[in-house]
Design a protein around this motif. Structure first.
Motif, short mmCIF file in Angstrom:
data_model
loop_
_atom_site.label_atom_id
_atom_site.label_comp_id
_atom_site.label_asym_id
_atom_site.label_seq_id
_atom_site.Cartn_x
_atom_site.Cartn_y
_atom_site.Cartn_z
N LYS A 2 -80.47 7.12 4.74
CA LYS A 2 -79.60 7.59 3.67
C LYS A 2 -80.46 7.88 2.44
O LYS A 2 -81.09 6.98 1.89
CB LYS A 2 -78.56 6.52 3.37
N SER A 3 -80.48 9.14 2.02
CA SER A 3 -81.25 9.51 0.83
C SER A 3 -80.65 8.84 -0.40
O SER A 3 -79.44 8.71 -0.52
CB SER A 3 -81.24 11.02 0.66
N LYS A 4 -81.50 8.46 -1.33
CA LYS A 4 -81.01 7.82 -2.56
C LYS A 4 -80.56 8.84 -3.60
O LYS A 4 -79.98 8.47 -4.61
CB LYS A 4 -82.10 6.91 -3.13
N LEU A 5 -80.85 10.10 -3.37
CA LEU A 5 -80.46 11.18 -4.28
C LEU A 5 -80.88 10.88 -5.72
O LEU A 5 -80.08 10.89 -6.65
CB LEU A 5 -78.95 11.45 -4.20
N LEU A 6 -82.15 10.59 -5.90
CA LEU A 6 -82.68 10.25 -7.22
C LEU A 6 -83.47 11.38 -7.87
O LEU A 6 -84.20 11.16 -8.82
CB LEU A 6 -83.59 9.00 -7.10
N SER A 7 -83.30 12.59 -7.40
CA SER A 7 -84.02 13.75 -7.92
C SER A 7 -83.74 13.97 -9.41
O SER A 7 -82.68 13.62 -9.92
CB SER A 7 -83.60 14.99 -7.13
N LYS A 8 -84.70 14.57 -10.09
CA LYS A 8 -84.53 14.93 -11.50
C LYS A 8 -83.38 15.94 -11.66
O LYS A 8 -82.85 16.11 -12.75
CB LYS A 8 -85.82 15.53 -12.06
N GLU A 12 -79.11 14.62 -16.69
CA GLU A 12 -78.45 15.54 -17.62
C GLU A 12 -79.50 16.36 -18.36
O GLU A 12 -80.49 15.83 -18.86
CB GLU A 12 -77.61 14.76 -18.62
N LYS A 13 -79.27 17.67 -18.40
CA LYS A 13 -80.17 18.58 -19.10
C LYS A 13 -79.66 18.78 -20.52
O LYS A 13 -78.47 18.68 -20.79
CB LYS A 13 -80.21 19.95 -18.42
N LYS A 14 -80.58 19.10 -21.42
CA LYS A 14 -80.21 19.31 -22.82
C LYS A 14 -79.19 20.45 -22.95
O LYS A 14 -78.25 20.36 -23.74
CB LYS A 14 -81.47 19.62 -23.62
N TRP A 15 -79.38 21.52 -22.16
CA TRP A 15 -78.51 22.68 -22.27
C TRP A 15 -77.07 22.38 -21.81
O TRP A 15 -76.16 23.13 -22.12
CB TRP A 15 -79.07 23.87 -21.51
N GLU A 16 -76.88 21.28 -21.10
CA GLU A 16 -75.53 20.93 -20.66
C GLU A 16 -74.67 20.42 -21.81
O GLU A 16 -73.45 20.44 -21.73
CB GLU A 16 -75.59 19.88 -19.55
N ASP A 116 -72.09 13.61 -15.72
CA ASP A 116 -72.49 13.60 -17.13
C ASP A 116 -71.60 12.69 -17.98
O ASP A 116 -71.99 12.25 -19.05
CB ASP A 116 -72.46 15.01 -17.72
N GLN A 117 -70.38 12.41 -17.51
CA GLN A 117 -69.44 11.61 -18.29
C GLN A 117 -69.75 10.11 -18.25
O GLN A 117 -69.14 9.34 -18.95
CB GLN A 117 -68.01 11.83 -17.82
N GLU A 118 -70.70 9.68 -17.42
CA GLU A 118 -70.98 8.24 -17.34
C GLU A 118 -71.55 7.71 -18.62
O GLU A 118 -72.27 8.23 -19.32
CB GLU A 118 -71.97 7.90 -16.24
#
Length: 118
Positions: A2-8, A12-16, A116-118
């Motif tokens: 099971k991948s941990k899905l920890l990719s960059k 959250e990006k600044k433009w978001e 992003d709402q976390e």
């Protein structure tokens, strides 16, 4: 495995701009639409959240999985759409483009907005 899905990719990006960009693209309308067609009810029934930390962590993981799935499908459909445009016309590929946006781009926005709402 099971991948941990920890990719960059998931950071959250600044433009978001804390999800404001998704609001500008109508994510709140899309959220209401999902509610009206009953998708939220089905999703909550299949993935109940009882408020404990483990359930919330699992929900976040499933949201990330969903986002990656929609992104992969979006890319595949775009490749097919380019093929249709080259073999036929843009007008004949318009339905593919519209459906790809509704069924893949907005779910990606929706997943990003939730994360992003976390």
């Amino acid at each position: 495995m099971k991948s941990k899905l920890l990719s960059k990719y998931y950071l959250e990006k600044k433009w978001e701009n804390r999800g404001k960009i998704y609001e500008n693209f109508g994510i709140n309308f899309y959220r209401r639409l999902l509610f009206l067609v009953g998708w939220e009810k089905l999703n909550k029934k299949a993935n109940p959240v009882n408020g404990n930390l483990e359930t919330l962590i699992n929900l976040k993981y499933k949201i990330k999985q969903s986002e990656v799935g929609h992104l992969i499908i979006f890319i595949v459909v775009n490749c097919f759409t380019i093929y249709v445009i080259t073999k036929f016309t843009f007008i004949e590929s318009l339905l593919l483009i519209i459906l790809n946006v509704i069924l893949n781009v907005y779910p990606i926005f929706f997943c990003n907005d939730i994360i992003d709402q976390e």
